[in-house]
Design a protein around this motif. Structure first.
Motif, PDB file in Angstrom:
ATOM      1  N   ASN A 127      49.605 -43.221  58.348  1.00 52.87           N
ATOM      2  CA  ASN A 127      49.632 -41.770  58.207  1.00 52.87           C
ATOM      3  C   ASN A 127      48.234 -41.220  58.437  1.00 52.87           C
ATOM      4  O   ASN A 127      47.252 -41.821  58.007  1.00 52.87           O
ATOM      5  CB  ASN A 127      50.101 -41.368  56.798  1.00 52.87           C
ATOM      6  N   SER A 128      48.175 -40.080  59.073  1.00 53.32           N
ATOM      7  CA  SER A 128      46.913 -39.374  59.270  1.00 53.32           C
ATOM      8  C   SER A 128      47.110 -37.937  58.839  1.00 53.32           C
ATOM      9  O   SER A 128      48.150 -37.339  59.111  1.00 53.32           O
ATOM     10  CB  SER A 128      46.491 -39.426  60.737  1.00 53.32           C
ATOM     11  N   ASN A 129      46.107 -37.382  58.169  1.00 60.46           N
ATOM     12  CA  ASN A 129      46.179 -36.016  57.669  1.00 60.46           C
ATOM     13  C   ASN A 129      44.844 -35.319  57.846  1.00 60.46           C
ATOM     14  O   ASN A 129      43.792 -35.937  57.706  1.00 60.46           O
ATOM     15  CB  ASN A 129      46.511 -35.984  56.168  1.00 60.46           C
ATOM     16  N   ALA A 130      44.913 -34.039  58.115  1.00 54.43           N
ATOM     17  CA  ALA A 130      43.732 -33.179  58.109  1.00 54.43           C
ATOM     18  C   ALA A 130      44.121 -31.923  57.346  1.00 54.43           C
ATOM     19  O   ALA A 130      45.121 -31.278  57.658  1.00 54.43           O
ATOM     20  CB  ALA A 130      43.304 -32.832  59.522  1.00 54.43           C
ATOM     21  N   THR A 131      43.339 -31.585  56.333  1.00 54.85           N
ATOM     22  CA  THR A 131      43.647 -30.429  55.493  1.00 54.85           C
ATOM     23  C   THR A 131      42.393 -29.607  55.291  1.00 54.85           C
ATOM     24  O   THR A 131      41.327 -30.147  54.989  1.00 54.85           O
ATOM     25  CB  THR A 131      44.179 -30.884  54.115  1.00 54.85           C
ATOM     26  N   SER A 161      53.541 -33.173  62.381  1.00 51.58           N
ATOM     27  CA  SER A 161      54.020 -31.927  61.803  1.00 51.58           C
ATOM     28  C   SER A 161      53.153 -30.800  62.329  1.00 51.58           C
ATOM     29  O   SER A 161      51.941 -30.952  62.486  1.00 51.58           O
ATOM     30  CB  SER A 161      53.981 -31.962  60.275  1.00 51.58           C
ATOM     31  N   LEU A 162      53.813 -29.710  62.620  1.00 52.51           N
ATOM     32  CA  LEU A 162      53.075 -28.519  63.002  1.00 52.51           C
ATOM     33  C   LEU A 162      52.226 -28.117  61.809  1.00 52.51           C
ATOM     34  O   LEU A 162      52.451 -28.582  60.687  1.00 52.51           O
ATOM     35  CB  LEU A 162      54.041 -27.412  63.386  1.00 52.51           C
ATOM     36  N   PRO A 163      51.268 -27.285  62.012  1.00 58.52           N
ATOM     37  CA  PRO A 163      50.464 -26.919  60.843  1.00 58.52           C
ATOM     38  C   PRO A 163      51.347 -26.429  59.696  1.00 58.52           C
ATOM     39  O   PRO A 163      52.185 -25.548  59.872  1.00 58.52           O
ATOM     40  CB  PRO A 163      49.571 -25.800  61.363  1.00 58.52           C
ATOM     41  N   ASN A 164      51.182 -27.059  58.567  1.00 57.56           N
ATOM     42  CA  ASN A 164      51.883 -26.661  57.348  1.00 57.56           C
ATOM     43  C   ASN A 164      50.935 -25.722  56.609  1.00 57.56           C
ATOM     44  O   ASN A 164      49.883 -26.141  56.150  1.00 57.56           O
ATOM     45  CB  ASN A 164      52.208 -27.909  56.524  1.00 57.56           C
ATOM     46  N   ILE A 165      51.323 -24.481  56.514  1.00 59.37           N
ATOM     47  CA  ILE A 165      50.459 -23.464  55.911  1.00 59.37           C
ATOM     48  C   ILE A 165      51.056 -23.054  54.571  1.00 59.37           C
ATOM     49  O   ILE A 165      52.237 -22.738  54.472  1.00 59.37           O
ATOM     50  CB  ILE A 165      50.327 -22.238  56.836  1.00 59.37           C
ATOM     51  N   ASN A 166      50.206 -23.092  53.551  1.00 61.99           N
ATOM     52  CA  ASN A 166      50.644 -22.731  52.216  1.00 61.99           C
ATOM     53  C   ASN A 166      49.652 -21.703  51.656  1.00 61.99           C
ATOM     54  O   ASN A 166      48.462 -21.962  51.560  1.00 61.99           O
ATOM     55  CB  ASN A 166      50.677 -23.972  51.331  1.00 61.99           C
TER      56      ASN A 166
END
Length: 172
Positions: A127-131, A161-166
């Motif tokens: 898994n790779s993530n950028a936040t 995943s497309l940008p998940n915006i919260n």
């Protein structure tokens, strides 16, 4: 800083070998680097590098990777293989933070073939993530934007995943 002591070994698959021949460089109090090479009589060379950095309360992280260079025909390898791992944590200012954790490999069986780490060898997914997160103190408002990538190492299936915006509103 200094040379790393290599280890000699022998096994039926790779033949005689020198492992962990390399150099550790303590450049400053903020970063260091290590580069090592393994030489295998039957398969060729395997390179590893690792760079760590840490600037107090600003940014820290690690960039590491490995690269297989099968120079002998007995290796059975069809080409060069590699992996890259990136961890980066940065506090741009007290209210804006960036977190990146990424792993990338050239082939799904890379860790099964090359890793000495048992948990990496049995891992079936990476898994790779950028936040990036932004907060507005005193208002209770927070914004988070996340991108993610998952790869199944057994099937080589990828999903992003497309940008998940919260955006959240809290109470003061």
């Amino acid at each position: 800083s200094g040379l790393m002591v290599p280890v000699y070994g022998d096994d039926s698959r790779r033949g005689r070998q020198f492992r962990n021949l390399g150099y550790y460089f303590a450049a400053s109090e903020y970063w260091d680097a290590k580069v090592t090479m393994d030489f295998f009589e039957k398969t060729g060379m395997f390179f590893r590098s690792d760079v760590r950095y840490n600037v107090r309360r600003k940014l820290s992280g690690n960039v590491s990777g490995s690269f297989d260079d099968p120079i002998f025909e007995e290796s059975g390898s069809t080409g060069r293989n590699w992996d890259l791992r990136v961890i980066h944590n940065q506090d741009i200012n007290p209210t804006l933070k960036l977190r990146i954790n990424g792993t990338f490999v050239s082939a799904g069986d890379y860790y099964r073939n090359y890793s000495d780490n048992a948990s990496q060898r049995i891992n079936q997914k990476i898994n790779s993530n950028a936040t990036i997160t932004k907060s507005w103190p005193g208002t209770g408002k927070n914004l988070s934007v996340n991108l993610s990538h998952q790869q199944n190492l057994l099937t080589d299936e990828n999903s992003q995943s497309l940008p998940n915006i919260n955006f959240s509103f809290g109470t003061k």
